[in-house]
Write an enzyme that holds these catalytic residues in place. Structure first.
Site, mmCIF file in Angstrom:
data_model
loop_
_atom_site.group_PDB
_atom_site.id
_atom_site.type_symbol
_atom_site.label_atom_id
_atom_site.label_comp_id
_atom_site.label_asym_id
_atom_site.label_seq_id
_atom_site.Cartn_x
_atom_site.Cartn_y
_atom_site.Cartn_z
ATOM 1 N N LYS A 86 0.834 -1.210 0.000
ATOM 2 C CA LYS A 86 0.000 0.000 0.000
ATOM 3 C C LYS A 86 0.865 1.256 0.000
ATOM 4 O O LYS A 86 0.539 2.250 -0.658
ATOM 5 C CB LYS A 86 -0.924 -0.012 1.226
ATOM 6 C CG LYS A 86 -1.760 1.266 1.412
ATOM 7 C CD LYS A 86 -2.610 1.573 0.173
ATOM 8 C CE LYS A 86 -3.725 2.575 0.451
ATOM 9 N NZ LYS A 86 -3.364 3.800 1.111
ATOM 10 N N GLU A 142 0.828 6.677 -6.798
ATOM 11 C CA GLU A 142 -0.300 7.612 -6.857
ATOM 12 C C GLU A 142 0.191 9.062 -6.879
ATOM 13 O O GLU A 142 -0.296 9.883 -7.669
ATOM 14 C CB GLU A 142 -1.208 7.366 -5.659
ATOM 15 C CG GLU A 142 -2.410 8.266 -5.535
ATOM 16 C CD GLU A 142 -3.156 7.978 -4.246
ATOM 17 O OE1 GLU A 142 -3.423 8.948 -3.501
ATOM 18 O OE2 GLU A 142 -3.460 6.796 -3.967
#
Length: 468
Positions: free
Chosen positions: A181, A188
């Site tokens: 993550k 991102e």
């Protein structure tokens, strides 16, 4: 009747995760350290089987064994505090899952502490924001596989679905899920900054109106750039401010925040000699944006290039920008997946790279169509060193490098900053350079610090007395 799972932490994400579980047929116990959030959640119920508890011991006793408890609390000390409160109430075989943005090293420490007590611990990366938490996020669980199997029926049920496939897969041991993550968030950051730079070119260099730029992004979202971030960018550019009637984008202050996961990604890369340059540059771009007052002062002091009257063919340059954005995104994802691969080897995790790409296709913020191609690349070549040399992307980058070079050069000549597009091009050119200038750096290191060097023509380590 006992509850099948419990959720602790009822902020926006925790409440939506609990509702997601209840909507999928689970009997969910919920607990929050302050009762106001619990009461707010109960008021939202529409027949779901969700039971509130106001005492932690009552909450724990309501769960079927082995107990499964999902934490959605702020990363850091709050997680440790909750775990310390839970430990005396739990039994061997019970499972705690941390669904927050915890640092993977904290997860590994907590895993070791709970393992001694016989309590299973999963670090569960979750991407999708508040909407994804409710409707189906991408889920990245790490820990012991047998512990994951206890939680898998619920985790796969609440995850996003792409076709018949849940966007949830066992990632690896200990902190592997939260690590995955973390790097996802680094990708991102880079993806968002690259899109912002493409927008800047269309608006500042081509001087296109916002509605036309929004239409361009909508068109791009029908092709190989199709992704969640491209989709929402088009929507953002069309949004009007209710107070002024102006485009909302024009009244939003140009200072970007960050919560730390992008920084963690860059620091882990730096600590381990991994060249995640685009991800790191996107972080620095946010830091530079925060210097708003300094930038406002500097624009009146620091000179840029002389303005020239240029007549750029609109359609040609829109295509160049599309190519530049695609190539920049490929380079950013290549860096992220290289960081996965190199870290997996470093920590002995054996991360399932092709599966990670697949679970990113739904629910998460970086979901994009070309993740299918990334998954296929690792399926065909499990030991692929870098996505840049996967045949599909090699062909694309060969075709699109002209667009990226044109856009970067235009930015340089006009004095418009494109930090991540420029870094992507440097990374691409650096990665394809068989013999670099690092030999001079090594000679310099040996000159002033006797750090030695290796030779190209014989084995061994050498030092030269450079002053003789």
């Amino acid at each position: 009747m006992f509850n099948s799972i419990g959720v602790i932490g009822l902020g926006v994400m925790g409440s939506n995760i609990a509702l997601n579980m209840a909507n999928k047929g689970e009997n969910v116990a919920v607990y929050n350290y302050t009762r106001d959030l619990t009461d707010q959640l109960i008021q939202k119920l529409d027949g779901q089987s969700l039971s509130p508890y106001y005492e932690l011991e009552d909450f724990v006793q309501s769960l079927e064994k082995p107990r499964k408890i999902f934490l959605m609390v702020t990363a850091g000390k709050p997680v440790d505090s909750v775990i310390q409160s839970l430990k005396p109430l739990l039994e061997e075989g019970d499972v705690i899952m941390d669904g927050g943005n915890s640092h993977y090293e904290d997860t590994e420490r907590r895993y070791d502490e709970l393992k001694e007590k016989g309590i299973g611990y999963l670090g569960v990366g979750i991407s999708g924001g508040e909407v994804g938490a409710l409707t189906g996020p991408s889920i990245m669980p790490g820990g012991d596989r047998d512990v994951y199997e206890k939680a898998a029926p619920i985790l796969t049920k609440i995850a996003a679905q792409v076709g018949d496939d849940p966007c949830c897969v066992y990632i690896g041991p200990k902190g592997a899920g939260h690590f995955t993550k973390m790097v996802h968030n680094g990708i991102e950051y880079a993806d968002m900054q690259l899109i912002a730079e493409a927008y800047t070119f269309l608006r500042e260099t081509l001087r296109l109106p916002l509605d036309e730029i929004a239409s361009i992004f909508e068109t791009w979202n029908q092709g190989e750039l199709k992704s969640y971030l491209i989709e929402i960018t088009a929507e953002i550019l069309r949004k009007k401010d209710e107070k002024t009637g102006q485009p909302l984008i024009d009244v939003i202050l140009d200072k970007t925040g960050q919560k730390g996961t992008g920084k963690w990604t860059s620091m882990q890369a730096i600590d381990n000699g991994i060249p995640s340059t685009i991800i790191t540059e996107s972080l620095f771009a946010r830091y530079l944006s925060s210097l708003k007052e300094e930038r406002m002062a500097a624009q009146d002091v620091l000179a840029g290039p002389e303005a020239e009257e240029k007549h750029l063919d609109k359609d040609t340059w829109i295509e160049y920008v599309r190519q530049a954005l695609y190539m920049g995104k490929v380079c950013a994802y290549a860096q992220g997946f290289a960081q996965y691969k190199m870290s997996s080897e470093l920590y002995g995790w054996n991360l399932p790279l092709k599966d990670i790409a697949l679970i990113f296709r739904g629910g998460c913020i970086i979901r994009a169509d070309f993740l299918n191609v990334i998954s296929e690349a690792f399926s065909e070549q499990p030991n692929l060193a870098n996505l840049l040399i996967a045949p599909y992307f090699t062909d694309k980058l060969h075709a699109y490098q002209t667009g990226l070079r044109k856009v970067v050069c235009e930015g340089i000549s006009t004095g418009i900053s494109f930090p991540c597009l420029t870094t992507a091009l440097s990374y691409y050119d650096g990665y394809r350079t068989g013999r670099s200038n690092a030999n001079l750096l090594q000679a310099q290191r040996d000159y002033f610090g006797a750090h030695t060097y290796e030779r190209t023509d014989m084995d061994g380590v050498f030092h030269t007395n450079w002053s003789e």
